[in-house]
Design an enzyme around this catalytic site. Structure first.
Site, mmCIF file in Angstrom:
data_model
loop_
_atom_site.group_PDB
_atom_site.id
_atom_site.type_symbol
_atom_site.label_atom_id
_atom_site.label_comp_id
_atom_site.label_asym_id
_atom_site.label_seq_id
_atom_site.Cartn_x
_atom_site.Cartn_y
_atom_site.Cartn_z
ATOM 1 C CB ALA A 63 32.060 0.101 71.764
ATOM 2 N N GLY A 108 33.784 4.903 72.972
ATOM 3 C CA GLY A 108 35.097 4.269 72.985
ATOM 4 C C GLY A 108 36.124 5.017 72.163
ATOM 5 C CD GLU A 111 35.385 5.020 77.198
ATOM 6 O OE1 GLU A 111 35.058 4.847 78.390
ATOM 7 O OE2 GLU A 111 34.962 4.297 76.272
ATOM 8 C CD GLU A 131 30.314 6.025 76.487
ATOM 9 O OE1 GLU A 131 31.456 5.629 76.202
ATOM 10 O OE2 GLU A 131 30.049 7.221 76.779
#
Length: 255
Positions: A63, A108, A111, A131
C-alpha cells in the site's frame, strides 16, 4: 474504461490486470485501488484473471505509505474495507486468478497475491508481510490468508518479524506454486492461463467455490455443499459434452 494506473488486456478469455505505477514500485494508493476494483468488474466474463505489476522490479510493493502516513482511524478503516472488498472479489470471482509475481510483493502486494488461486514467481521475487516495521499489521487479509496457506509457524515469522522470503524460500513453504527465470515468467503464466481457460467454466467456478469453503465451513457442511455443486452441474452442456467426449475417445469442446 481507461485508468491512469491500471491496465486491462484481454486475449482468448484471459484478462490481464496490471498495476502500472513503476515509479512507485506499483504501490497501491486509494485511486489505484478504486481503478483496480473497476477493472475486476470490467473483467466479469473472463475465464481467467492474471494480476501483475508493470516493469521488472516490482509486482506490488505494498500500500502507498505516503498516502497512509497522514490518515486517521476512520480513513484507515475505510481503506481497509476497500482492500478487503477488492481482494474478496478476486477470491470469489468465478474465474481462477493467477498472480504473476515479477518482483517485490510486500504488504498489500503480498495480500493481493494471497487472494489469487495461483502464484507464479520470477527468480527475483521477494515476498513479505512487512507492516510490523511500519508500526501496523496486515490490514487486507494477510494475517488470515497467509496462515491458512503456509501454516502458523511461517506466518508468525513473516507477520511478527517482518521476514521476507525470496522466491525459492517462498516455494518451499507453499507461498508460491512455481518459480521461473524472469524472462520466462510471462510464458509460464500464459501457459497456465491458457490451460485453465480451456477447462469447462461452470465446473471450474464450482470447483473454486467449493475449495473456498474449506476454511469457511465445518467438514460436514462442506461435504453437503460439494454434493449440491456436483449435482447442479449435471444437465449442463459442459457435463454432457465432457462425458460424451470421454466415452467417444475425443477431445471435448466446452462452451
Amino acid at each position: 474504461m481507461s485508468w491512469d494506473t491500471i491496465s486491462l488486456e484481454r486475449s482468448d478469455g484471459v484478462a490481464t490486470i496490471t498495476v502500472d505505477r513503476p515509479d512507485s514500485l506499483n504501490a497501491l494508493n486509494r485511486g489505484t485501488m478504486l481503478a483496480l476494483s473497476e477493472a475486476i468488474e470490467e473483467a466479469e466474463n473472463a475465464r481467467v484473471l492474471v494480476f501483475t505489476g508493470a516493469g521488472e522490479d516490482s509486482f506490488v510493493a505494498g500500500a502507498d505509505i505516503g498516502f497512509m502516513q497522514e490518515i486517521g482511524t476512520d480513513e484507515a478503516q475505510a481503506y481497509a474495507e476497500l482492500g478487503h472488498e477488492i481482494f474478496r472479489a478476486i477470491e470469489t470471482h468465478d474465474a481462477p486468478a493467477i498472480a504473476a509475481v515479477n518482483g517485490y510483493a510486500f504488504g498489500g502486494g503480498c495480500e493481493l497475491a494471497l487472494a489469487c488461486d495461483f502464484r507464479v514467481a520470477s527468480e527475483n521475487a521477494l515476498l513479505g508481510q512487512t507492516e510490523i516495521d511500519l508500526g501496523i499489521v496486515p490490514g487486507w487479509g494477510g494475517t488470515q490468508r497467509l496462515s491458512r496457506l503456509v501454516g502458523d509457524a511461517v506466518a508468525r515469522r513473516m507477520v511478527l518479524l517482518g521476514e521476507r522470503l525470496d522466491a525459492d524460500s517462498a516455494a518451499e513453504v507453499g507461498l508460491v506454486d512455481e518459480v521461473v527465470p524472469q524472462e520466462d515468467l510471462e510464458r509460464a503464466v500464459s501457459e497456465l492461463a491458457d490451460e485453465l481457460a480451456e477447462k469447462p467454466r461452470f465446473a471450474l467456478a464450482a470447483a473454486k467455490e467449493a475449495l473456498n469453503q474449506v476454511h469457511e465451513m465445518p467438514l460436514s457442511a462442506g461435504l453437503e455443499y460439494e454434493q449440491r455443486l456436483w449435482s447442479g452441474l449435471f444437465g449442463t452442456h459442459d457435463q454432457r459434452e465432457g462425458m460424451a467426449a470421454f466415452v467417444e475417445k475425443r477431445d471435448p469442446e466446452f462452451e
